[in-house]
Write an enzyme that holds these catalytic residues in place. Structure first.
Site, PDB file in Angstrom:
ATOM      1  N   LYS A 177     102.664  33.527  25.599  1.00  0.00           N
ATOM      2  CA  LYS A 177     102.789  34.172  24.286  1.00  0.00           C
ATOM      3  C   LYS A 177     103.802  35.324  24.370  1.00  0.00           C
ATOM      4  O   LYS A 177     104.630  35.502  23.481  1.00  0.00           O
ATOM      5  CB  LYS A 177     101.423  34.680  23.807  1.00  0.00           C
ATOM      6  CG  LYS A 177     101.507  35.437  22.488  1.00  0.00           C
ATOM      7  CD  LYS A 177     100.183  36.005  22.025  1.00  0.00           C
ATOM      8  CE  LYS A 177     100.398  37.045  20.927  1.00  0.00           C
ATOM      9  NZ  LYS A 177      99.186  37.761  20.548  1.00  0.00           N
TER      10      LYS A 177
ATOM     11  N   ASP B 151     103.445  49.148  15.026  1.00  0.00           N
ATOM     12  CA  ASP B 151     102.597  48.657  13.946  1.00  0.00           C
ATOM     13  C   ASP B 151     102.961  47.193  13.761  1.00  0.00           C
ATOM     14  O   ASP B 151     104.143  46.824  13.861  1.00  0.00           O
ATOM     15  CB  ASP B 151     102.810  49.450  12.660  1.00  0.00           C
ATOM     16  CG  ASP B 151     101.686  49.185  11.671  1.00  0.00           C
ATOM     17  OD1 ASP B 151     100.541  48.961  12.107  1.00  0.00           O
ATOM     18  OD2 ASP B 151     101.938  49.196  10.451  1.00  0.00           O
TER      19      ASP B 151
ATOM     20  N   PHE C 132      94.257  37.366  20.350  1.00  0.00           N
ATOM     21  CA  PHE C 132      93.370  38.155  19.491  1.00  0.00           C
ATOM     22  C   PHE C 132      93.835  37.948  18.054  1.00  0.00           C
ATOM     23  O   PHE C 132      94.790  37.205  17.786  1.00  0.00           O
ATOM     24  CB  PHE C 132      93.412  39.646  19.886  1.00  0.00           C
ATOM     25  CG  PHE C 132      94.720  40.323  19.542  1.00  0.00           C
ATOM     26  CD1 PHE C 132      95.844  40.118  20.308  1.00  0.00           C
ATOM     27  CD2 PHE C 132      94.824  41.154  18.425  1.00  0.00           C
ATOM     28  CE1 PHE C 132      97.052  40.723  19.985  1.00  0.00           C
ATOM     29  CE2 PHE C 132      96.022  41.771  18.098  1.00  0.00           C
ATOM     30  CZ  PHE C 132      97.140  41.550  18.869  1.00  0.00           C
ATOM     31  N   GLY C 133      93.155  38.619  17.125  1.00  0.00           N
ATOM     32  CA  GLY C 133      93.582  38.605  15.725  1.00  0.00           C
ATOM     33  C   GLY C 133      93.720  37.202  15.171  1.00  0.00           C
ATOM     34  O   GLY C 133      92.838  36.354  15.321  1.00  0.00           O
ATOM     35  N   TYR C 134      94.861  36.922  14.573  1.00  0.00           N
ATOM     36  CA  TYR C 134      95.102  35.647  13.892  1.00  0.00           C
ATOM     37  C   TYR C 134      95.680  34.575  14.824  1.00  0.00           C
ATOM     38  O   TYR C 134      96.087  33.508  14.362  1.00  0.00           O
ATOM     39  CB  TYR C 134      96.060  35.867  12.711  1.00  0.00           C
ATOM     40  CG  TYR C 134      95.538  36.862  11.694  1.00  0.00           C
ATOM     41  CD1 TYR C 134      94.720  36.446  10.642  1.00  0.00           C
ATOM     42  CD2 TYR C 134      95.843  38.213  11.782  1.00  0.00           C
ATOM     43  CE1 TYR C 134      94.223  37.355   9.719  1.00  0.00           C
ATOM     44  CE2 TYR C 134      95.345  39.138  10.863  1.00  0.00           C
ATOM     45  CZ  TYR C 134      94.544  38.701   9.833  1.00  0.00           C
ATOM     46  OH  TYR C 134      94.044  39.603   8.919  1.00  0.00           O
ATOM     47  N   ASP C 135      95.732  34.838  16.130  1.00  0.00           N
ATOM     48  CA  ASP C 135      96.348  33.885  17.069  1.00  0.00           C
ATOM     49  C   ASP C 135      95.824  32.444  16.932  1.00  0.00           C
ATOM     50  O   ASP C 135      96.617  31.498  16.957  1.00  0.00           O
ATOM     51  CB  ASP C 135      96.174  34.359  18.516  1.00  0.00           C
ATOM     52  CG  ASP C 135      97.175  35.442  18.881  1.00  0.00           C
ATOM     53  OD1 ASP C 135      98.195  35.573  18.181  1.00  0.00           O
ATOM     54  OD2 ASP C 135      96.936  36.153  19.873  1.00  0.00           O
TER      55      ASP C 135
ATOM     56  N   ASN D  14      94.760  50.422  23.084  1.00  0.00           N
ATOM     57  CA  ASN D  14      94.491  48.996  23.307  1.00  0.00           C
ATOM     58  C   ASN D  14      95.006  48.596  24.706  1.00  0.00           C
ATOM     59  O   ASN D  14      96.208  48.624  24.954  1.00  0.00           O
ATOM     60  CB  ASN D  14      95.213  48.216  22.196  1.00  0.00           C
ATOM     61  CG  ASN D  14      95.065  46.726  22.345  1.00  0.00           C
ATOM     62  OD1 ASN D  14      94.969  46.206  23.449  1.00  0.00           O
ATOM     63  ND2 ASN D  14      95.042  46.043  21.211  1.00  0.00           N
TER      64      ASN D  14
ATOM     65  N   HIS E 187     106.290  38.582  18.664  1.00  0.00           N
ATOM     66  CA  HIS E 187     106.935  39.624  17.865  1.00  0.00           C
ATOM     67  C   HIS E 187     106.949  40.953  18.611  1.00  0.00           C
ATOM     68  O   HIS E 187     107.928  41.668  18.614  1.00  0.00           O
ATOM     69  CB  HIS E 187     106.208  39.750  16.518  1.00  0.00           C
ATOM     70  CG  HIS E 187     104.711  39.847  16.650  1.00  0.00           C
ATOM     71  ND1 HIS E 187     103.991  38.987  17.433  1.00  0.00           N
ATOM     72  CD2 HIS E 187     103.805  40.717  16.134  1.00  0.00           C
ATOM     73  CE1 HIS E 187     102.701  39.304  17.384  1.00  0.00           C
ATOM     74  NE2 HIS E 187     102.565  40.353  16.601  1.00  0.00           N
TER      75      HIS E 187
END
Ligand code: IMP
Length: 207
Positions: free
Chosen positions: A175, A72, A152-155, A12, A180
């Site tokens: 961000k 992960d 991306f994702g759930y942002d 990525n 995290h």
């Protein structure tokens, strides 16, 4: 201290960029596993982020013989007993579908019960075994509709109270100040100088 290769178990580009920015003061040459072993496919078969990250780091370290780093991550939602958790990327095929799945699950959940957190575990391994793992988390709330187009994702559905907006409404640098992943990486970064020194010195006489 001599420069050491660090193989990152991710292809990525966003993650690699973030890693380079955070680890740039250390004597490490970051290489993506995709450059060394383009056909290596690694499963994430375990029930915790820590086990999956360790498994990925060990697989890459053994396959390349180099120091390897894996992460992960995922979203844990309180009202869903921690789901989607380690299944965050597998719950549906695309980011918009994953967001829709989450909003559907949460449609009857009242505002005061919409707490969630992103979790990331980074793991470091050599071919000889796991060196260590470090966790970072960030707490927020799930909105009722997507807001923002960054990330991306759930942002877009992750509202971060200290900034008063969703992660999807933040520039990447902003961000990264609190994410995290950057929190986990900063912990790793603090531990790395000692780890690199020990690896350079090799096992002691009793080992
Ligand atoms: P993995 O760590 O590449 O397995 O990704 C796990 C999944 O969790 C991603 O595909 C996203 O759906 C979600 N996720 C992890 N980190 C983030 C983040 O920073 N923002 C939004 N979604 C995330």
């Amino acid at each position: 201290m001599k420069q050491r290769k660090l193989v990152v178990a991710s292809t990525n580009p966003g993650k690699l960029r973030e890693l380079r920015a955070i680890l740039d003061k250390l004597p490490l040459a970051l290489v993506s596993v995709g450059e060394l072993l383009p056909s290596l496919h690694i499963e994430e078969p375990f029930g915790t982020f820590a086990e999956n990250a360790a498994h990925k780091a060990l697989t890459v370290a053994r396959a390349t013989g180099e120091l390897a780093l894996a992460d992960d991550s995922g979203l844990e939602v309180e009202a869903l007993d921690g789901r989607p958790g380690v299944l965050s990327s597998r719950i549906a095929a695309t980011d918009p579908q994953r967001i829709q799945w989450l909003l559907d699950q949460m449609k009857d959940v009242p505002d005061e019960q919409r707490g969630a957190r992103f979790v990331c575990v980074v793991a470091l391994a050599t071919a000889a075994g796991l060196v260590g793992s470090w966790e970072g988390t960030v707490a927020g709330r799930i909105t009722r509709k997507p807001l923002g187009t960054h990330g991306f994702g759930y942002d877009p559905v992750f509202y971060y109270p200290p900034f008063g907006c969703t992660f999807g409404q933040l520039e990447p640098e902003r961000k990264n100040e609190v994410s995290h992943r950057s929190r986990a990486l900063r912990r790793l970064c603090a531990a790395l100088p000692d780890i690199l020194r020990q690896l350079e010195e090799g096992p002691g006489p009793d080992e």
